[in-house]
Design an enzyme around this catalytic site. Sequence first.
Site, short mmCIF file in Angstrom:
data_model
loop_
_atom_site.label_atom_id
_atom_site.label_comp_id
_atom_site.label_asym_id
_atom_site.label_seq_id
_atom_site.Cartn_x
_atom_site.Cartn_y
_atom_site.Cartn_z
N GLY A 187 0.79 -1.22 0.00
CA GLY A 187 0.00 0.00 0.00
C GLY A 187 0.82 1.27 0.00
O GLY A 187 2.02 1.26 -0.12
N SER A 188 0.17 2.38 0.10
CA SER A 188 0.73 3.72 0.23
C SER A 188 -0.15 4.71 -0.51
O SER A 188 -1.32 4.80 -0.23
CB SER A 188 2.17 3.81 -0.23
OG SER A 188 2.73 5.00 0.30
#
EC number: 4.1.1.65
Length: 220
Positions: A187-188
Amino acid sequence: MTIHKEGYRSLFYVSAFLFLLNFLIYYFFPEASILQKTVLVISLLIFLVVLQFFRNPSRTIEINDNQIIAPADGKVVVIEEVIETEYFNEKRRQISIFMSPFNVHSNRNAVSGIVKFFKYHPGKFLVAWHPKSSTENERTTTVVQTKNNEQILMRQIAGALARRIVWYIDENSKVTQGEEFGFIKFGSRVDLFIPLDAKVKVSLNQTTVGGKTVIAEFYS
């Protein structure tokens, strides 16, 4: 539903570690059935969590040259007018999508066109919602020019948990809307910088689906 190729190595290492852990528990504590079962259940849960990080659902993409589509699954956390300083050096509309660890992590081209600019930046690993993550974190910057000479900037940004960005494009390569251009492990965030006169079709906190959700439309 398939497993993304970026997950093969991680899943192998996790599986090997969990197998070894359970083997050692059974070997050194042969009578401790409660401990054995507890470790086994926890191991299965860990494996399933890591497995879902790398899921890669099949999606049918409808290409529309008048639209800018979501480059990632996630939630819209920023819609604002900013001065983009790395490439455009002018005002642009920034739309940021936060990818949680539970979202699909592949990144897709927002438009079709030619990659006019690409750069990888090593950097920090601030949390994705930190104001300076867009300029100080590990990141990539990609600018795609459409056949109508519109330019869209896509920026992959690593976060506190996501510490590896992968990309599959180079300058001057031809890209197709909806196809994968990269992957951020665990993610991010992905930022889009679009023309000010493009009509935004999403709102803050809206959930996006990569390759599906229409982010904005070009005025004809």
